[in-house]
Motif scaffolding. Sequence first.
Motif, PDB file in Angstrom:
ATOM      1  N   GLY A   1      11.131  11.865  39.212  1.00  0.00           N
ATOM      2  CA  GLY A   1      10.480  12.592  38.121  1.00  0.00           C
ATOM      3  C   GLY A   1       9.252  11.862  37.609  1.00  0.00           C
ATOM      4  N   ALA A   2       9.336  10.521  37.566  1.00  0.00           N
ATOM      5  CA  ALA A   2       8.185   9.730  37.125  1.00  0.00           C
ATOM      6  C   ALA A   2       7.020   9.903  38.086  1.00  0.00           C
ATOM      7  N   HIS A   3       7.320   9.886  39.385  1.00  0.00           N
ATOM      8  CA  HIS A   3       6.249  10.043  40.369  1.00  0.00           C
ATOM      9  C   HIS A   3       5.619  11.431  40.307  1.00  0.00           C
ATOM     10  N   ILE A   4       6.434  12.436  40.065  1.00  0.00           N
ATOM     11  CA  ILE A   4       5.903  13.803  39.952  1.00  0.00           C
ATOM     12  C   ILE A   4       5.023  13.926  38.715  1.00  0.00           C
ATOM     13  N   LEU A   5       5.490  13.409  37.588  1.00  0.00           N
ATOM     14  CA  LEU A   5       4.674  13.443  36.368  1.00  0.00           C
ATOM     15  C   LEU A   5       3.379  12.660  36.536  1.00  0.00           C
ATOM     16  N   GLN A   6       3.455  11.514  37.178  1.00  0.00           N
ATOM     17  CA  GLN A   6       2.249  10.724  37.416  1.00  0.00           C
ATOM     18  C   GLN A   6       1.263  11.489  38.290  1.00  0.00           C
ATOM     19  N   ALA A   7       1.758  12.197  39.297  1.00  0.00           N
ATOM     20  CA  ALA A   7       0.875  12.982  40.170  1.00  0.00           C
ATOM     21  C   ALA A   7       0.209  14.117  39.396  1.00  0.00           C
ATOM     22  N   VAL A   8       0.980  14.782  38.545  1.00  0.00           N
ATOM     23  CA  VAL A   8       0.424  15.880  37.748  1.00  0.00           C
ATOM     24  C   VAL A   8      -0.638  15.345  36.785  1.00  0.00           C
ATOM     25  N   LEU A   9      -0.324  14.260  36.095  1.00  0.00           N
ATOM     26  CA  LEU A   9      -1.287  13.677  35.158  1.00  0.00           C
ATOM     27  C   LEU A   9      -2.495  13.100  35.891  1.00  0.00           C
ATOM     28  N   PHE A  10      -2.299  12.576  37.095  1.00  0.00           N
ATOM     29  CA  PHE A  10      -3.408  12.091  37.907  1.00  0.00           C
ATOM     30  C   PHE A  10      -4.350  13.251  38.258  1.00  0.00           C
ATOM     31  N   ALA A  11      -3.773  14.403  38.629  1.00  0.00           N
ATOM     32  CA  ALA A  11      -4.593  15.583  38.947  1.00  0.00           C
ATOM     33  C   ALA A  11      -5.382  16.038  37.721  1.00  0.00           C
ATOM     34  N   LEU A  12      -4.752  15.998  36.549  1.00  0.00           N
ATOM     35  CA  LEU A  12      -5.483  16.319  35.320  1.00  0.00           C
ATOM     36  C   LEU A  12      -6.607  15.312  35.075  1.00  0.00           C
ATOM     37  N   GLY A  13      -6.346  14.046  35.408  1.00  0.00           N
ATOM     38  CA  GLY A  13      -7.375  13.016  35.279  1.00  0.00           C
ATOM     39  C   GLY A  13      -8.559  13.279  36.188  1.00  0.00           C
ATOM     40  N   VAL A  14      -8.297  13.781  37.385  1.00  0.00           N
ATOM     41  CA  VAL A  14      -9.393  14.127  38.302  1.00  0.00           C
ATOM     42  C   VAL A  14     -10.246  15.241  37.698  1.00  0.00           C
TER      43      VAL A  14
ATOM     44  N   ILE B   1     -14.398   4.898  32.206  1.00  0.00           N
ATOM     45  CA  ILE B   1     -13.575   5.989  31.703  1.00  0.00           C
ATOM     46  C   ILE B   1     -12.464   6.326  32.691  1.00  0.00           C
ATOM     47  N   GLY B   2     -12.761   6.240  33.990  1.00  0.00           N
ATOM     48  CA  GLY B   2     -11.751   6.511  35.016  1.00  0.00           C
ATOM     49  C   GLY B   2     -10.590   5.533  34.936  1.00  0.00           C
ATOM     50  N   ALA B   3     -10.897   4.267  34.685  1.00  0.00           N
ATOM     51  CA  ALA B   3      -9.826   3.277  34.547  1.00  0.00           C
ATOM     52  C   ALA B   3      -8.909   3.641  33.380  1.00  0.00           C
ATOM     53  N   GLU B   4      -9.491   4.117  32.302  1.00  0.00           N
ATOM     54  CA  GLU B   4      -8.687   4.504  31.144  1.00  0.00           C
ATOM     55  C   GLU B   4      -7.876   5.775  31.422  1.00  0.00           C
TER      56      GLU B   4
ATOM     57  N   ALA C   1      -2.667   8.094  32.795  1.00  0.00           N
ATOM     58  CA  ALA C   1      -1.853   9.007  33.601  1.00  0.00           C
ATOM     59  C   ALA C   1      -0.649   8.272  34.179  1.00  0.00           C
ATOM     60  N   PHE C   2      -0.881   7.077  34.699  1.00  0.00           N
ATOM     61  CA  PHE C   2       0.212   6.299  35.278  1.00  0.00           C
ATOM     62  C   PHE C   2       1.231   5.917  34.200  1.00  0.00           C
ATOM     63  N   ALA C   3       0.745   5.347  33.096  1.00  0.00           N
ATOM     64  CA  ALA C   3       1.647   4.907  32.025  1.00  0.00           C
ATOM     65  C   ALA C   3       2.325   6.092  31.341  1.00  0.00           C
ATOM     66  N   GLY C   4       1.582   7.175  31.146  1.00  0.00           N
ATOM     67  CA  GLY C   4       2.146   8.356  30.497  1.00  0.00           C
ATOM     68  C   GLY C   4       3.237   8.999  31.324  1.00  0.00           C
TER      69      GLY C   4
ATOM     70  N   MET D   1     -12.380  13.709  34.944  1.00  0.00           N
ATOM     71  CA  MET D   1     -13.482  12.913  35.484  1.00  0.00           C
ATOM     72  C   MET D   1     -14.573  13.802  36.087  1.00  0.00           C
ATOM     73  N   THR D   2     -14.168  14.887  36.737  1.00  0.00           N
ATOM     74  CA  THR D   2     -15.152  15.825  37.288  1.00  0.00           C
ATOM     75  C   THR D   2     -15.976  16.441  36.164  1.00  0.00           C
ATOM     76  N   ALA D   3     -15.319  16.857  35.105  1.00  0.00           N
ATOM     77  CA  ALA D   3     -16.033  17.431  33.963  1.00  0.00           C
ATOM     78  C   ALA D   3     -16.953  16.399  33.324  1.00  0.00           C
ATOM     79  N   PHE D   4     -16.494  15.156  33.221  1.00  0.00           N
ATOM     80  CA  PHE D   4     -17.325  14.106  32.632  1.00  0.00           C
ATOM     81  C   PHE D   4     -18.592  13.877  33.457  1.00  0.00           C
TER      82      PHE D   4
END
Length: 84
Positions: free
Chosen positions: A51-64, A26-29, A34-37, A67-70
Amino acid sequence: MNAPASSSRQIVWPSVITVISAAILIGAEVFGAAFAGGWALAILFGLGDQGAHILQAVLFALGVLVMTAFIRAAQRVEPFTKRR
């Protein structure tokens, strides 16, 4: 009441391995999305590389957070320890 101090817990390895395996899949997905989005949204809105790097960082944090909730929810279903 309180459990005796001499009671010990034993790790349930099949449950631990199951949850870790699912978390890797699930983490890979999640982190791939997050990276592609972030990349796709930056192109869509014309934000450039920074801007892409900032968005990727924000989406990466949401991914964390996802994953924590999962892992917390999976641990309730598949307990990692049991009493001996």
